[in-house]
Design an enzyme around this catalytic site. Structure first.
Site, PDB file in Angstrom:
ATOM      1  CG  HIS A 393      38.737  33.044  44.264  1.00 54.85           C
ATOM      2  ND1 HIS A 393      37.507  34.074  44.283  1.00 54.85           N
ATOM      3  CD2 HIS A 393      39.889  33.917  44.237  1.00 54.85           C
ATOM      4  CE1 HIS A 393      37.910  35.029  44.290  1.00 54.85           C
ATOM      5  NE2 HIS A 393      38.981  35.171  44.227  1.00 54.85           N
ATOM      6  CD  GLU A 394      43.437  33.067  44.930  1.00 54.46           C
ATOM      7  OE1 GLU A 394      43.967  33.673  43.966  1.00 54.46           O
ATOM      8  OE2 GLU A 394      42.786  33.525  45.821  1.00 54.46           O
ATOM      9  CG  HIS A 397      42.409  35.223  40.376  1.00 53.29           C
ATOM     10  ND1 HIS A 397      41.750  36.317  39.892  1.00 53.29           N
ATOM     11  CD2 HIS A 397      42.095  35.136  41.651  1.00 53.29           C
ATOM     12  CE1 HIS A 397      40.999  36.902  40.916  1.00 53.29           C
ATOM     13  NE2 HIS A 397      41.278  36.276  42.017  1.00 53.29           N
ATOM     14  CG  HIS A 400      41.062  35.816  33.453  1.00 61.41           C
ATOM     15  ND1 HIS A 400      40.668  36.972  34.081  1.00 61.41           N
ATOM     16  CD2 HIS A 400      41.313  36.402  32.094  1.00 61.41           C
ATOM     17  CE1 HIS A 400      40.514  37.717  33.360  1.00 61.41           C
ATOM     18  NE2 HIS A 400      40.671  37.694  32.243  1.00 61.41           N
TER      19      HIS A 400
END
Length: 601
Positions: A393-394, A397, A400
Site C-alpha cells: 500500500h505505502e 503511494h 505514484h
C-alpha cells in the site's frame, strides 16, 4: 532481524539497513539550518513584488518561479524536521526543529499571500494575453485556471495575510492530539499467548487483535480503550477545536459548509461524497452477512468488536518476515511490468523505508517526502499478512510520487488527495489476486479471502462509517452543537451498531474509538479511501484483463500529478467517480466474495 522476539527497541538499536535514508535530504542539522535561513531570505525577496505581480507578464512569471523555489525549499525544511521527529517523538531537538519549520511555513504563506489576490485581478482575456507574451507561463496554465476557478473564495490581500498568520495557530488541535497520542499516552501491559507480560503499543495492538487467543484480544481491546477513556475530555477538546477550525476557514472563504470548502480544493463535487454514503447505506446487508459468517466461523455465542480482526481459519497462520514480504510483493505486482518493478526494487534496496517500530516512533504507516527527496515510507512492521499489504500500500503511494515527480514540473509535482489512495489500493488488489491464485489449499484460500473481505470492510465500509461520522460532527457544530465527549461517544457507537448489524455485540469500549483516529484531523480525508479503493478495483481488473495497454494508461495516470483536475485524470484511466457506478461495482464484488466465503466455511 527477528523483531517479534527482540521486542520494542530504542531507535539506535535498529540496524541502519532498516532505517530510511533521511541523510540524503540533509546530512546534518547544520545544512538544514542553512536552508532554513535561505527560506527566510527568499521570503523577503518575494515580498518586494507585493502590489506588482501582474504589472507585466514578466513580473507574473518571475513571481511564480520565485514562489516555486520558496515553497520547494521550505517544504524540504519542514518535511525533514517532521520525519526526524516521527522517528522518536520524545526527541526534543526535532520537536523544536519541527516547531520552527512550521513557523517558517506560516511565514512563507504570509509573505506569499498577496500572489493569488493579485492574480485574481486579471480576467481570462488578460491572462491569455500574458501567457502568449511569456511562453514560459504556459506551464502554469492549469495552475492559473485553478486560481480563477476559485475566484469568489479568495479574499483581499490583507485578509489572506491574516489567514496565513492563523495557519500555525490553527494546527494546534492536531499537534496536541499527535503529542498526546504518540508521545504521552501509555498503555498497560497484558499477558500474551505465551505467558509473557507485554506492553500494549500502537504498533502491536492490531497484532494482538489478530491473536487466536480470545482472552488476549479482549484484554488488549479493553485496556487500550479504557486508557483512551481516561483522556476522553481532552481528546474531545482537540477534535472539537479541529472541527471549529475547518468551519472557520469555510465561512471565511464564503463556502456554504465545511465539506463544500474541503472538496472544492480539488474540484470534487459534494455529490461524490453523498453518492458514496448512499451506496454504502443501501448495501449494508452484505456487510451484515459477512459479520454473521464470521460469528459462525469462530463458533462463538456472541461476536464482539475484539473478534473482527482475528483470522477465521484456525489452522492457517501466515507469518511473513520482512525480506520474504518484499519477494511476495514483487511477484504479486508483476502484472504492472518491468518499468514499475524496477522502481519498486529501487525503493526496497535504496533505504526508502523505515521498517520497524521503536520507542517513541510515530504509530501507523505513511508515505512522505518532497519533490527533491526519495519518496520515503514509514512502517511499524510486524510479521503479519496485514503488514505485508501495508508495505504494498505505502509503496504504491511512493511509486505514484516517483512517477509524478519524474514526469511533471514542480508546480504539478504532487497529486490530489482524491487520487492519493488509488495507486496504493491497486497494489493491494493485484497482490491479493496473486496470492489467491497461488493458495496451496482451500484453507489458505479461505484465509486470504477473509483478509480480502477485511480489506473491503476496512477500506470501504469502515472508512465510509468514518466519513459519515466526520460529516455528522461537522454538521452538528455548524448547526450550533458542541462536541462533548458524551456526544461523540454516543454518535460513534450508534454508527457502529448500524454498520455492523444485529449479529455484532457493540461493546461500550468501541464508543471511544474516535479518539484514536488521526484521520479525523485531516479535514474530510477518509472518504477518499473508499472512493480510491473502488477505483483501484476497476483499474486492477483492467490491468489483469487487458495487459500492457491498461498498464500504459495506468503509468500515465501515475505520471499525471496535478497537471489536471483529479476527476479528469481518473476518467482518462477509465474510472468515472462522478457516478455511483464504481462504488456499486466494488460493493457487488464484496457481496460475491461474501457468498464464496459462505460456501467454503
Amino acid at each position: 532481524m527477528d523483531i517479534e522476539k527482540t521486542g520494542l527497541l530504542e531507535r539506535e538499536e535498529i540496524p541502519v539497513k532498516y532505517k530510511w535514508d533521511l541523510e540524503s535530504m540533509y546530512a546534518n542539522n547544520e545544512l538544514w539550518e542553512k536552508d532554513f535561513e535561505k527560506v527566510k531570505t527568499l521570503a523577503n525577496e518575494i515580498e518586494v513584488y507585493s502590489g506588482k505581480t501582474v504589472e507585466s507578464s514578466k513580473n507574473l512569471l518571475d513571481v511564480l518561479v520565485l514562489k516555486d523555489e520558496l515553497y520547494r525549499l521550505s517544504y524540504n525544511v519542514l518535511v525533514y524536521a517532521r520525519m526526524r521527529s516521527d522517528e522518536d517523538s520524545r526527541n526534543s531537538t526535532y520537536q523544536a526543529l519541527t516547531d520552527r519549520a512550521m513557523g517558517l511555513a506560516a511565514l512563507v504563506q504570509e509573505k506569499t499571500s498577496f500572489i493569488v489576490p493579485e492574480i485574481l485581478s486579471l480576467d481570462e482575456s488578460e491572462m491569455e494575453k500574458y501567457i502568449n507574451e511569456q511562453k514560459d507561463l504556459e506551464v502554469y496554465r492549469h495552475f492559473l485556471d485553478t486560481i480563477l476557478r476559485k475566484k469568489e473564495h479568495v479574499l483581499s490581500q490583507r485578509e489572506e495575510a491574516l489567514l496565513a498568520q492563523m495557519s500555525e495557530v490553527s494546527e494546534s488541535p492536531q499537534n496536541t492530539f499527535s503529542m498526546l497520542n504518540n508521545a504521552d499516552i501509555k498503555f498497560p501491559s497484558i499477558v500474551d499467548e505465551n505467558g509473557n507480560e507485554v506492553e500494549i503499543t500502537h504498533g502491536n495492538f492490531i497484532p494482538f487483535m489478530e491473536s487466536k487467543d480470545r482472552r488476549v484480544r479482549k484484554d488488549a481491546y479493553e485496556n487500550l480503550y479504557h486508557t483512551y477513556g481516561n483522556f476522553k475530555n481532552t481528546f474531545a477538546s482537540t477534535l472539537n477545536g479541529c472541527v471549529k477550525k475547518n468551519i472557520f476557514y469555510a465561512k471565511a472563504r464564503n463556502y456554504n459548509s465545511s465539506i463544500e470548502a474541503s472538496l472544492d480544493e480539488n474540484n470534487i463535487p459534494v455529490s461524490v461524497y453523498d453518492n458514496l454514503l448512499n451506496s454504502i447505506n443501501n448495501n449494508l446487508d452484505a456487510m451484515h452477512k459477512y459479520i454473521s459468517i464470521r460469528k459462525r466461523a469462530l463458533g462463538v455465542d456472541e461476536l464482539h468488536m475484539y473478534d473482527i480482526y482475528t483470522p477465521i481459519v484456525k489452522d492457517t497462520d501466515i507469518k511473513v518476515p520482512y525480506e520474504k514480504a518484499q519477494e511476495v510483493i514483487i511477484e504479486g505486482l508483476h502484472p504492472l511490468g518491468e518499468n514499475y518493478l524496477e522502481v519498486l526494487k529501487e525503493g526496497f534496496n535504496n533505504r526508502w523505508i523505515d521498517v520497524y517500530e521503536n520507542r517513541g516512533k510515530r504509530s501507523g504507516a505513511y508515505s512522505f517526502g518532497t519533490y527533491d527527496s526519495k519518496p520515503f515510507v514509514l512502517l511499524n512492521y510486524h510479521e503479519t499478512l496485514d503488514n505485508v499489504f501495508t508495505i504494498a500500500h505505502e509503496m504504491g503511494h511512493s511509486i505514484h510520487s516517483y512517477f509524478t515527480r519524474k514526469n511533471q514540473p514542480y508546480i504539478y509535482g504532487g497529486y490530489s488527495i482524491f487520487l492519493a489512495e488509488i495507486a496504493s489500493t491497486t497494489n493491494e488488489a493485484l497482490l491479493m489476486d496473486h496470492m489467491l491464485k497461488n493458495a496451496k489449499d482451500n484453507s489458505e484460500k479461505l484465509y486470504l479471502l477473509n483478509h480480502y473481505l477485511d480489506q473491503f470492510k476496512g477500506t470501504i465500509y469502515r472508512q465510509a462509517m468514518f466519513a459519515e461520522f466526520e460529516r455528522d460532527i461537522h454538521e452538528y457544530v455548524e448547526n450550533g452543537g458542541a462536541l462533548t465527549a458524551d456526544y461523540l461517544c454516543d454518535s460513534y457507537k450508534k454508527l457502529n451498531e448500524k454498520y455492523y448489524g444485529p449479529d455484532m455485540v457493540i461493546d461500550d469500549e468501541i464508543a471511544m474509538e474516535w479518539a484514536r483516529i488521526p484521520h479525523f484531523y485531516y479535514n474530510y480525508y477518509v472518504f477518499q479511501y473508499a472512493t480510491g479503493f473502488s477505483s483501484a478495483i476497476s483499474l486492477s481488473e483492467k490491468i489483469l484483463k487487458e495487459g500492457s495497454e491498461a498498464v500504459d494508461r495506468y503509468i500515465e495516470f501515475l505520471s499525471s500529478g496535478d497537471s489536471d483536475y483529479a476527476i479528469n485524470v481518473l476518467k482518462r484511466a477509465g474510472v468515472d467517480m462522478t457516478t455511483s457506478e464504481p462504488i456499486d461495482k466494488a460493493l457487488k464484488l464484496f457481496g460475491k466474495l461474501v457468498d464464496e466465503m459462505d460456501k467454503l466455511i
